[in-house]
Design a protein around this motif. Structure first.
Motif, PDB file in Angstrom:
ATOM      1  N   ASN A   1       0.827  -1.205   0.000  1.00 43.20           N
ATOM      2  CA  ASN A   1       0.000   0.000   0.000  1.00 43.20           C
ATOM      3  C   ASN A   1       0.866   1.261   0.000  1.00 43.20           C
ATOM      4  O   ASN A   1       0.873   2.046   0.956  1.00 43.20           O
ATOM      5  CB  ASN A   1      -0.989  -0.045   1.181  1.00 43.20           C
ATOM      6  N   ASP A   2       1.536   1.433  -1.130  1.00 39.62           N
ATOM      7  CA  ASP A   2       2.427   2.581  -1.291  1.00 39.62           C
ATOM      8  C   ASP A   2       1.680   3.902  -1.136  1.00 39.62           C
ATOM      9  O   ASP A   2       2.196   4.847  -0.546  1.00 39.62           O
ATOM     10  CB  ASP A   2       3.061   2.572  -2.689  1.00 39.62           C
ATOM     11  N   ALA A   3       0.460   3.971  -1.705  1.00 39.52           N
ATOM     12  CA  ALA A   3      -0.278   5.242  -1.689  1.00 39.52           C
ATOM     13  C   ALA A   3      -0.599   5.636  -0.244  1.00 39.52           C
ATOM     14  O   ALA A   3      -0.504   6.811   0.128  1.00 39.52           O
ATOM     15  CB  ALA A   3      -1.558   5.120  -2.503  1.00 39.52           C
ATOM     16  N   TRP A   4      -0.941   4.653   0.567  1.00 39.74           N
ATOM     17  CA  TRP A   4      -1.234   4.948   1.980  1.00 39.74           C
ATOM     18  C   TRP A   4       0.035   5.412   2.680  1.00 39.74           C
ATOM     19  O   TRP A   4       0.026   6.411   3.413  1.00 39.74           O
ATOM     20  CB  TRP A   4      -1.820   3.713   2.677  1.00 39.74           C
ATOM     21  N   ARG A   5       1.142   4.703   2.440  1.00 38.73           N
ATOM     22  CA  ARG A   5       2.423   5.109   3.057  1.00 38.73           C
ATOM     23  C   ARG A   5       2.791   6.514   2.645  1.00 38.73           C
ATOM     24  O   ARG A   5       3.212   7.336   3.449  1.00 38.73           O
ATOM     25  CB  ARG A   5       3.548   4.142   2.636  1.00 38.73           C
ATOM     26  N   GLN A   6       2.581   6.798   1.349  1.00 39.55           N
ATOM     27  CA  GLN A   6       2.920   8.119   0.826  1.00 39.55           C
ATOM     28  C   GLN A   6       2.050   9.197   1.486  1.00 39.55           C
ATOM     29  O   GLN A   6       2.527  10.282   1.807  1.00 39.55           O
ATOM     30  CB  GLN A   6       2.725   8.136  -0.702  1.00 39.55           C
ATOM     31  N   SER A   7       0.766   8.868   1.734  1.00 38.93           N
ATOM     32  CA  SER A   7      -0.139   9.867   2.327  1.00 38.93           C
ATOM     33  C   SER A   7       0.344  10.262   3.727  1.00 38.93           C
ATOM     34  O   SER A   7       0.162  11.388   4.165  1.00 38.93           O
ATOM     35  CB  SER A   7      -1.579   9.336   2.384  1.00 38.93           C
ATOM     36  N   ILE A   8       0.970   9.325   4.425  1.00 38.33           N
ATOM     37  CA  ILE A   8       1.509   9.630   5.760  1.00 38.33           C
ATOM     38  C   ILE A   8       2.712  10.568   5.621  1.00 38.33           C
ATOM     39  O   ILE A   8       2.834  11.565   6.334  1.00 38.33           O
ATOM     40  CB  ILE A   8       1.957   8.330   6.469  1.00 38.33           C
TER      41      ILE A   8
END
Ligand code: NAD
Length: 358
Positions: free
Chosen positions: A334-341
């Motif tokens: 879940n790269d997008a979730w990690r990126q959102s953080i």
């Protein structure tokens, strides 16, 4: 006895456990109103799978805002309030306890008062017609030595400002039950793990730092022991308690999976070695760095969850080895979730060294 509480007001539903609870409740066909202030720990991405569901409503707001609470309760007409909104990070409570006192104590008080008025009015003061579920932590019981477990009868002995603020709100909930008859249930839970956890907590910290090639910080010698519970198992327990828990009862919820921090970190590194081998070879475990311990760091927590098993039939389903591997895989995928953080400005800076170790 009510079979199932259909309409839930969940506070803190954009956080780690709250969002798991919202997703599960909606998945079961319940109506959910999520009241969340959207602090740094919240992430609306945690709720993407339910955000367009007609059963789901989001309200941005503070649990200390009494006029807002009255409005939300009046509109939603919930069968239960499930109270998870809190400041939750022990290290932050050492650097700045004020937010913990404000939200965890003053905010919880405002919510209980609003719930009491709503229950007496719209629900006619019938104990079966409503629940106020206060979601708390095993940290209120303090630290265990090498042996023993926390039961519902364990004395309160909180050691961190976070634990003290949760102990205080547990006491308020108890008193609102005993004095005003509010049908309160309290649950005290061990450490949760799983997807969507803010990366200031141990397991996502290890994963984020490992794949970034950064040192993996382990407090002290990593000898502290925690009892790990998968967040989805916890969400299931919370719904069992809100549906079938008896007023004024408290329930301990645990995973029956005691692990030393250093062993957890090594197991997680081994899972990552297998799932995403390091580009240059070697093991992520080589990045482990022992750092100064947390002031007042409780040595060991362990939960005896036999009461909830015996009375409500709940038991944890997820074996830690399976859950840990699946969790590692989820963060990797879940790269997008990690990126959102990261886009939210989280820099992984060490917090909470202000106190004085005993
Ligand atoms: P979290 O930090 O991930 O999320 C907390 C949520 O509460 C956030 O969405 C935040 O925006 C919201 N919030 C904070 N202050 C608010 C306010 N004043 N008004 C409205 N919303 C507010 O927390 P979590 O790890 O999901 O924990 C949820 C609950 O479970 C907490 O009460 C915590 O004490 C308890 N708990 C957590 C664990 C654990 O391992 N994470 C273990 C036992 C108990």
């Amino acid at each position: 006895m009510t079979e199932r509480r259909e309409t839930l007001l969940i506070t803190g539903g954009a956080g780690f456990i709250g969002s798991a609870l919202v997703r599960r409740a909606i998945g079961e066909g319940r109506r959910v109103v999520n009241l969340d202030k959207l602090t740094y720990a919240a992430n609306l991405r945690n709720l993407e799978s339910v955000e367009n569901n007609p059963l789901y409503t989001f309200v941005k707001g503070d649990i200390a805002d009494r006029p807002l609470l009255d409005r939300v309760l009046g509109d939603a007409k919930p069968d239960a309030v499930m109270h998870l909104a809190a400041e939750t990070h022990v290290d932050r409570s050492i650097d700045g306890p004020a937010d913990f006192i404000q939200t965890n104590i003053v905010g919880s008080y405002a919510l209980m008062e609003a719930a009491r008025d709503y229950w007496r009015g719209a629900r006619g003061g019938d104990p079966e017609a409503f629940r106020f579920h206060h979601v708390s932590t095993d940290e209120v019981f303090g630290a265990l030595g090498e042996t023993g477990v926390f039961t519902e009868e364990s004395p309160y002995a909180p050691n961190s400002p976070y634990a003290a603020s949760k102990a205080a709100s547990d006491m308020l909930a108890r008193a609102w039950g005993r004095t005003f008859g509010l049908p309160v249930v309290i649950s005290n839970c061990s450490n949760n793990y799983g997807p969507f956890q803010f990366p200031e907590k141990l397991i996502p910290t290890v994963i984020f730092n490992a794949i970034a090639g950064a040192p993996i910080p382990v407090y002290g010698r990593g000898e502290n022991v925690r009892d790990w519970l998968h967040v989805d198992d916890h969400a299931e327990a919370l719904l069992a308690i809100v549906d079938r828990g008896a007023p004024l009862e408290t329930y301990n919820v645990g995973g029956d999976e005691e692990v030393r921090n250093i062993d957890l970190v090594r197991r997680l590194c081994a899972a990552l070695d297998e799932l995403r081998p390091k580009a240059g070879g070697g093991s992520y475990a080589e990045q482990i760095a022992f750092v100064e311990d947390r002031p007042g760091h409780d040595l060991r927590y362990a939960i005896d969850a036999s009461k909830i098993a015996g009375t409500l039939g709940w038991r944890p389903r997820t074996a830690f080895a399976d859950g840990l591997r699946a969790t590692a895989l989820w963060y990797l995928e879940n790269d997008a979730w990690r990126q959102s953080i990261q886009d939210g400005g989280f820099d992984g800076r060490r917090l909470g060294l202000e106190g004085t170790s005993p």
